[in-house]
Write an enzyme that holds these catalytic residues in place. Sequence first.
Site, mmCIF file in Angstrom:
data_model
loop_
_atom_site.group_PDB
_atom_site.id
_atom_site.type_symbol
_atom_site.label_atom_id
_atom_site.label_comp_id
_atom_site.label_asym_id
_atom_site.label_seq_id
_atom_site.Cartn_x
_atom_site.Cartn_y
_atom_site.Cartn_z
ATOM 1 N N ARG A 77 7.939 38.365 7.475
ATOM 2 C CA ARG A 77 7.726 36.989 8.297
ATOM 3 C C ARG A 77 8.682 35.471 8.383
ATOM 4 N NH1 ARG A 77 6.132 32.397 9.776
ATOM 5 N NH2 ARG A 77 4.537 32.285 8.312
ATOM 6 N N ASP A 78 8.266 34.893 7.601
ATOM 7 C CA ASP A 78 8.477 33.599 8.117
ATOM 8 C C ASP A 78 10.526 33.969 6.931
ATOM 9 O OD1 ASP A 78 8.504 30.331 7.045
ATOM 10 O OD2 ASP A 78 6.772 30.474 5.965
ATOM 11 N N HIS A 135 0.498 27.647 0.901
ATOM 12 C CA HIS A 135 1.715 27.975 0.724
ATOM 13 C C HIS A 135 2.779 27.423 1.183
ATOM 14 C CE1 HIS A 135 4.138 30.650 4.257
ATOM 15 N NE2 HIS A 135 4.591 29.328 4.415
ATOM 16 N N HIS A 146 7.262 25.609 0.183
ATOM 17 C CA HIS A 146 8.594 25.585 0.692
ATOM 18 C C HIS A 146 8.973 24.794 -0.278
ATOM 19 C CE1 HIS A 146 8.815 27.598 4.242
ATOM 20 N NE2 HIS A 146 8.009 27.331 4.524
ATOM 21 N N CYS A 197 11.097 27.078 9.175
ATOM 22 C CA CYS A 197 10.450 27.213 10.445
ATOM 23 C C CYS A 197 11.361 27.036 11.074
ATOM 24 C CB CYS A 197 8.863 26.484 10.853
ATOM 25 S SG CYS A 197 8.272 26.160 12.530
ATOM 26 N N ASN A 248 10.573 29.429 1.258
ATOM 27 C CA ASN A 248 9.842 29.317 0.865
ATOM 28 C C ASN A 248 9.620 29.262 -1.235
ATOM 29 O OD1 ASN A 248 8.861 30.705 3.448
ATOM 30 N ND2 ASN A 248 6.995 30.530 2.167
HETATM 31 N N1 COA Z 1 3.997 37.315 22.555
HETATM 32 C C1 COA Z 1 4.614 37.490 23.363
HETATM 33 N N2 COA Z 1 5.768 37.111 24.630
HETATM 34 C C2 COA Z 1 4.519 35.758 24.841
HETATM 35 C C3 COA Z 1 3.484 35.595 23.920
HETATM 36 C C4 COA Z 1 3.602 36.299 22.511
HETATM 37 N N3 COA Z 1 2.919 36.572 21.706
HETATM 38 N N4 COA Z 1 3.230 34.645 24.602
HETATM 39 C C5 COA Z 1 3.595 33.950 24.901
HETATM 40 N N5 COA Z 1 4.105 34.939 25.662
HETATM 41 C C6 COA Z 1 4.876 34.896 27.061
HETATM 42 C C7 COA Z 1 4.859 35.321 28.327
HETATM 43 O O1 COA Z 1 4.208 37.002 28.682
HETATM 44 C C8 COA Z 1 6.035 34.865 29.387
HETATM 45 O O2 COA Z 1 6.100 35.840 29.598
HETATM 46 P P1 COA Z 1 7.113 35.346 31.020
HETATM 47 O O3 COA Z 1 8.475 34.285 30.765
HETATM 48 O O4 COA Z 1 7.700 36.602 31.305
HETATM 49 O O5 COA Z 1 6.337 35.367 31.979
HETATM 50 C C9 COA Z 1 5.917 33.639 28.360
HETATM 51 O O6 COA Z 1 5.989 33.644 27.330
HETATM 52 C C10 COA Z 1 5.715 32.200 28.343
HETATM 53 O O7 COA Z 1 4.064 32.322 28.521
HETATM 54 P P2 COA Z 1 4.266 30.449 28.153
HETATM 55 O O8 COA Z 1 1.881 30.819 27.934
HETATM 56 O O9 COA Z 1 3.588 29.893 28.805
HETATM 57 O O10 COA Z 1 4.282 30.830 26.621
HETATM 58 P P3 COA Z 1 5.286 29.553 26.168
HETATM 59 O O11 COA Z 1 6.624 29.531 26.340
HETATM 60 O O12 COA Z 1 4.522 28.031 26.342
HETATM 61 O O13 COA Z 1 5.083 29.466 24.323
HETATM 62 C C11 COA Z 1 4.455 30.511 22.162
HETATM 63 C C12 COA Z 1 4.236 29.337 23.807
HETATM 64 C C13 COA Z 1 3.166 30.049 20.971
HETATM 65 C C14 COA Z 1 4.255 31.823 22.807
HETATM 66 C C15 COA Z 1 5.343 30.276 21.437
HETATM 67 O O14 COA Z 1 5.323 28.832 21.668
HETATM 68 C C16 COA Z 1 5.844 31.056 20.383
HETATM 69 O O15 COA Z 1 5.941 32.111 19.722
HETATM 70 N N6 COA Z 1 5.444 29.800 19.297
HETATM 71 C C17 COA Z 1 6.141 30.712 17.368
HETATM 72 C C18 COA Z 1 7.039 29.479 17.296
HETATM 73 C C19 COA Z 1 6.723 30.004 15.340
HETATM 74 O O16 COA Z 1 6.516 31.117 15.136
HETATM 75 N N7 COA Z 1 7.042 29.478 14.608
HETATM 76 C C20 COA Z 1 7.105 30.278 12.985
HETATM 77 C C21 COA Z 1 5.907 30.121 12.503
HETATM 78 S S1 COA Z 1 4.998 28.778 12.332
HETATM 79 ZN ZN ZN Z 2 6.081 28.833 5.862
#
Ligand code: COA
Ligand code: ZN
Length: 314
Positions: A14-15, A206, A208, A239, A248
């Site tokens: 994942r990370d 955790h 890094h 990230c 990490n």
């Molecule tokens: N899995 C798949 N699709 C997702 C989802 C998820 N968990 N969450 C939202 N979506 C999709 C929605 O269905 C929507 O799809 P569409 O454009 O086809 O309608 C789109 O993404 C936007 O949804 P929204 O709720 O507005 O999300 P966002 O664009 O504001 O993103 C997160 C929010 C949290 C989903 C996004 O920022 C994210 O995944 N961040 C993770 C970052 C990460 O993992 N960082 C490293 C680890 S710390």
């Molecule tokens: Zn991390």
Amino acid sequence: MSKPRIYMHDVAPRDGFQNENVFISTDDKVAIIDALSECGFAKIEATSFTSPKAIPALRDAEEVMHRIKRQPGVEYTVLIPNARGAERALSCGIDEANLVMSVSETHNQANLRMTRDQSANQLSQIIETLADSSVAVNVSLSTAFGCPMEGNIAESEVLRLVEHFARQNVKRISLCDTTGMAYPSQVRHIARMAKASFPKVTFTFHFHNTRGLAQSNVLAAIDAGIDRFDASLGGLGGCPYAPGASGNACTEEVVHMLELEGFNTGVDLQKLVAVAARLPALVEHDIPSQILKAGHRLTKHPAPANAQSMGKAA
Ligand code: COA
Ligand code: ZN
């Protein structure tokens, strides 16, 4: 006397993989996770159920979870940022939901596109949904030791969020040093405060290695009674939404050190290094692991040719 036990979690799938430029094929992801499953980890963070736009590298999360071989005794966890992610993860038979938010408001908005309050509310709803299920809940608090945009993070903010989730009966919490800002005396202090204030919570730390302090921080946390650590095969990780983030704590470096220091990690170092050796070809670059480069401290090298001829002459 038996050696003190330290529980190791590998988070490279994942990370580590989330932060790579090349797309690691689903076949390769499954092969690495299956190989890690043979190494003796307590837990493996196999993928994340994030938006594929935010983290394209892990867009194959469902397929990965359906194809890996589950090893009895190993917990398979996945990172979940929101309700949609939880829904997807629950269709894949996970052992643990690792719910994520940041202690830093700025990093939470950059990484999750929500305020901390919005994140905390979404996570609370997921926790409620999972309360009667067999899926365990862990909450990971990012930037708990510092934020690359805000600087120092108040310890009181970390403890406030731990309390928020402990009140909802969350029993597992990870404190994450997202960009390697933690230092040993800080780690010792936060660990002692967290353990004393929340004795029913099992904490994972955790780290890094962004500034070379990950190993020292692990030892400092152990001093304060922490016995669970995330680390990443090969030292991959970071990230994409935290400026300056890098790998990490490297799992094989941590295991090598802890075994020398008399702890039982349960991890087979030789098998682990063999898995790490497969990474450079997959990620198409050199990896940070010093143990992959140097081997165990007792790795023997042949004497140089001049030493051999001197021996013969004598
Ligand atoms: N899995 C798949 N699709 C997702 C989802 C998820 N968990 N969450 C939202 N979506 C999709 C929605 O269905 C929507 O799809 P569409 O454009 O086809 O309608 C789109 O993404 C936007 O949804 P929204 O709720 O507005 O999300 P966002 O664009 O504001 O993103 C997160 C929010 C949290 C989903 C996004 O920022 C994210 O995944 N961040 C993770 C970052 C990460 O993992 N960082 C490293 C680890 S710390
Ligand atoms: Zn991390």
